[in-house]
Design a protein around this motif. Sequence first.
Motif, PDB file in Angstrom:
ATOM      1  N   SER A 117       0.828  -1.205   0.000  1.00 32.96           N
ATOM      2  CA  SER A 117       0.000   0.000   0.000  1.00 32.96           C
ATOM      3  C   SER A 117       0.861   1.253   0.000  1.00 32.96           C
ATOM      4  O   SER A 117       1.957   1.275   0.575  1.00 32.96           O
ATOM      5  N   ILE A 118       0.329   2.318  -0.607  1.00 31.05           N
ATOM      6  CA  ILE A 118       1.002   3.603  -0.468  1.00 31.05           C
ATOM      7  C   ILE A 118       0.755   4.120   0.949  1.00 31.05           C
ATOM      8  O   ILE A 118      -0.254   3.791   1.580  1.00 31.05           O
ATOM      9  N   PRO A 119       1.681   4.928   1.512  1.00 31.38           N
ATOM     10  CA  PRO A 119       1.521   5.388   2.893  1.00 31.38           C
ATOM     11  C   PRO A 119       0.206   6.099   3.193  1.00 31.38           C
ATOM     12  O   PRO A 119      -0.366   5.877   4.272  1.00 31.38           O
ATOM     13  N   PRO A 120      -0.331   6.942   2.301  1.00 24.15           N
ATOM     14  CA  PRO A 120      -1.634   7.549   2.634  1.00 24.15           C
ATOM     15  C   PRO A 120      -2.747   6.521   2.806  1.00 24.15           C
ATOM     16  O   PRO A 120      -3.615   6.676   3.665  1.00 24.15           O
ATOM     17  N   LYS A 121      -2.736   5.455   1.999  1.00 21.72           N
ATOM     18  CA  LYS A 121      -3.740   4.405   2.169  1.00 21.72           C
ATOM     19  C   LYS A 121      -3.519   3.672   3.489  1.00 21.72           C
ATOM     20  O   LYS A 121      -4.475   3.322   4.192  1.00 21.72           O
ATOM     21  N   ALA A 122      -2.267   3.448   3.861  1.00 19.55           N
ATOM     22  CA  ALA A 122      -1.977   2.826   5.148  1.00 19.55           C
ATOM     23  C   ALA A 122      -2.455   3.713   6.289  1.00 19.55           C
ATOM     24  O   ALA A 122      -3.011   3.230   7.284  1.00 19.55           O
ATOM     25  N   GLY A 123      -2.272   5.023   6.149  1.00 19.67           N
ATOM     26  CA  GLY A 123      -2.761   5.950   7.153  1.00 19.67           C
ATOM     27  C   GLY A 123      -4.267   5.921   7.268  1.00 19.67           C
ATOM     28  O   GLY A 123      -4.823   6.051   8.370  1.00 19.67           O
ATOM     29  N   LEU A 124      -4.937   5.759   6.143  1.00 19.54           N
ATOM     30  CA  LEU A 124      -6.395   5.632   6.162  1.00 19.54           C
ATOM     31  C   LEU A 124      -6.817   4.395   6.942  1.00 19.54           C
ATOM     32  O   LEU A 124      -7.765   4.428   7.735  1.00 19.54           O
ATOM     33  N   GLU A 125      -6.098   3.285   6.751  1.00 21.19           N
ATOM     34  CA  GLU A 125      -6.457   2.048   7.449  1.00 21.19           C
ATOM     35  C   GLU A 125      -6.319   2.190   8.963  1.00 21.19           C
ATOM     36  O   GLU A 125      -7.202   1.765   9.723  1.00 21.19           O
ATOM     37  N   THR A 126      -5.228   2.783   9.424  1.00 22.76           N
ATOM     38  CA  THR A 126      -5.065   2.936  10.868  1.00 22.76           C
ATOM     39  C   THR A 126      -6.087   3.921  11.434  1.00 22.76           C
ATOM     40  O   THR A 126      -6.599   3.733  12.544  1.00 22.76           O
ATOM     41  N   ALA A 338       7.321   1.572  -0.220  1.00 20.30           N
ATOM     42  CA  ALA A 338       8.165   1.612   0.974  1.00 20.30           C
ATOM     43  C   ALA A 338       9.390   2.483   0.783  1.00 20.30           C
ATOM     44  O   ALA A 338       9.982   2.954   1.764  1.00 20.30           O
ATOM     45  N   THR A 339       9.778   2.727  -0.477  1.00 22.01           N
ATOM     46  CA  THR A 339      11.012   3.480  -0.727  1.00 22.01           C
ATOM     47  C   THR A 339      10.815   4.662  -1.659  1.00 22.01           C
ATOM     48  O   THR A 339      11.717   5.491  -1.795  1.00 22.01           O
ATOM     49  N   GLU A 340       9.659   4.749  -2.332  1.00 22.52           N
ATOM     50  CA  GLU A 340       9.413   5.822  -3.292  1.00 22.52           C
ATOM     51  C   GLU A 340       8.070   6.479  -2.997  1.00 22.52           C
ATOM     52  O   GLU A 340       7.173   5.854  -2.442  1.00 22.52           O
ATOM     53  N   GLN A 341       7.931   7.747  -3.400  1.00 22.59           N
ATOM     54  CA  GLN A 341       6.648   8.422  -3.292  1.00 22.59           C
ATOM     55  C   GLN A 341       5.876   8.154  -4.583  1.00 22.59           C
ATOM     56  O   GLN A 341       6.131   8.767  -5.611  1.00 22.59           O
ATOM     57  N   VAL A 342       4.937   7.213  -4.514  1.00 25.25           N
ATOM     58  CA  VAL A 342       4.221   6.748  -5.701  1.00 25.25           C
ATOM     59  C   VAL A 342       2.718   6.822  -5.457  1.00 25.25           C
ATOM     60  O   VAL A 342       2.257   6.968  -4.328  1.00 25.25           O
ATOM     61  N   ALA A 343       1.963   6.706  -6.547  1.00 24.73           N
ATOM     62  CA  ALA A 343       0.502   6.673  -6.457  1.00 24.73           C
ATOM     63  C   ALA A 343      -0.024   5.249  -6.454  1.00 24.73           C
ATOM     64  O   ALA A 343      -1.098   4.985  -5.903  1.00 24.73           O
ATOM     65  N   LEU A 344       0.704   4.335  -7.101  1.00 23.26           N
ATOM     66  CA  LEU A 344       0.301   2.938  -7.169  1.00 23.26           C
ATOM     67  C   LEU A 344       1.466   2.058  -6.761  1.00 23.26           C
ATOM     68  O   LEU A 344       2.594   2.230  -7.250  1.00 23.26           O
ATOM     69  N   GLY A 345       1.189   1.092  -5.877  1.00 20.48           N
ATOM     70  CA  GLY A 345       2.180   0.107  -5.492  1.00 20.48           C
ATOM     71  C   GLY A 345       2.016  -1.163  -6.307  1.00 20.48           C
ATOM     72  O   GLY A 345       1.412  -1.164  -7.383  1.00 20.48           O
ATOM     73  N   PRO A 346       2.500  -2.300  -5.791  1.00 19.85           N
ATOM     74  CA  PRO A 346       2.466  -3.552  -6.542  1.00 19.85           C
ATOM     75  C   PRO A 346       1.108  -4.238  -6.459  1.00 19.85           C
ATOM     76  O   PRO A 346       0.305  -3.978  -5.565  1.00 19.85           O
ATOM     77  N   ILE A 347       0.874  -5.149  -7.403  1.00 21.13           N
ATOM     78  CA  ILE A 347      -0.222  -6.113  -7.296  1.00 21.13           C
ATOM     79  C   ILE A 347       0.200  -7.143  -6.246  1.00 21.13           C
ATOM     80  O   ILE A 347       1.376  -7.429  -6.064  1.00 21.13           O
TER      81      ILE A 347
END
Length: 504
Positions: A117-126, A338-347
């Motif tokens: 997940s991108i960090p903003p989505k992880a923040g949404l989950e918490t 985890a290492t880049e500022q991206v909009a989409l992570g992996p499948i």
Amino acid sequence: MPELPEQSENVPHDSPAARTGLLEGSGWEGRLFSAGRAEPGGGTADAVAPATGRSLGRVALASIEDVAAAAATAARAQVEWAATGPERRAAVLRRAGELFEAHADEIGSWIVSEAGSIPPKAGLETHVAAAECFEASALPTLPQGDVLASNEPRWSFARRRPVGVASVIAPFNFPLILSIRAVAPALALGNAVLLKPDPRTAVCGGVVLARVFEEAGLPEGLLHVLPGGADVGQAAVVDPHVGVVAFTGSTAAGRAVGRLAGEHLIKVSLELGGNNALVVLPGVDVAAAASAAAFGSFMHSGQICMTTGRHLVHESIADEYVAALAEKARHLPVGDPATEQVALGPIIDATQYDRIRTIVDDAVAAGATLEAGGPREGLFYGPTVLSGVAPDNPAWTQEIFGPVAPVTTFSTLDEAAALVNDSEYGLSVGILGDVGQAMALADRIDSGKIHINEQTVSDEAQAPFGGVKASGNGTRIGGPTANVELFTETQWLTVRPDIAPYPF
């Protein structure tokens, strides 16, 4: 849905410094959080970062025997928990919410690494996990039933009682939210819980919850985390101690769970897939619509049951809309969150990646035009826009569960309503544009949720969530009414001042 938090500029989310406190030093690796069992019957497996393939730690896996032992322990512990005063149960849930807030960075780092997940989505989950606990903390003190009228000289009541043991089976895509949204209300209402997280996200969707509730003071034996495969899930459905099953996952898997629950007369909630439509009406602000649509289709690489999977665009603005959406897609960065500022992570894994690629290839072969996107190296798939998609195209009829936006056109509201409803799914629909037209269209749509001037991905802890048709079995989860209905049973109780007279 809540606004996504900004990405942290602090330590990398994959570094050990980002994961200290709740899990670090707790001895979670290889430990089965169930019935005090030190050795997991199913052995252990690597928790793997899908972006890199790197091991993040060793996760304990449950066996069928572990499920049986957990269910028996849960049933014994639940009796005392149900008799515990509402103030104490509420306090445990409030403390759990506070712990999700206090350890949000650490938990979020696991969601980033393990779920891709991108960090903003992880923040949404918490954020939502804490909200779910706070909402659930109000459940123990809700009215417990109704006083009924009676034709007899007696008091008559309908009172709510805990179901007993609840099995929660949660998927990989929003591992924390889709676990806690059932675990928290089930516990608050006096039940014990067997939680089977997806083994691909067993830490952020399972171990994290076990540790939070340990620290929150939940009595031992009430929450059992049982990662494993389909056999473990089946055991958690059919165990004779289980009174309700809350399942979130694919429609195919949900049908299997539903059959098992029916055979064993188990109450079951099925929250399943969706092929959700976004209707873009004439006269809309195309730039704003394309922004909403890009979020709906590409958030978390489209791996959301509420993802916008079908774009129905009025013919008068279709070309402009496709161009704007494709331009968005071409400029959304894809990479390791985890290492880049991206909009989409992996499948999440190769199986799902290959499915997405096959559907897109078949869609183009069937006549669709690839406007943007396509496969990347590793498990990364670029945000993809397909135009000229016919109603029988595989990209239109199937739930892709990937970052793919198939677009077709309509000319009238009648045609739009028919296209939306011509799907086996009925989870979420978004309508963008004139509110009067949107209201008229909404009244003709079969869907569990409709959002006017929003895209299809939206959920709140206090709102009932669920779909119709192949998106669910008509149950809802979320909000006090739906949660009480799911995790309690109604008992009829009558009281007379003296023994009633009978003719025998």
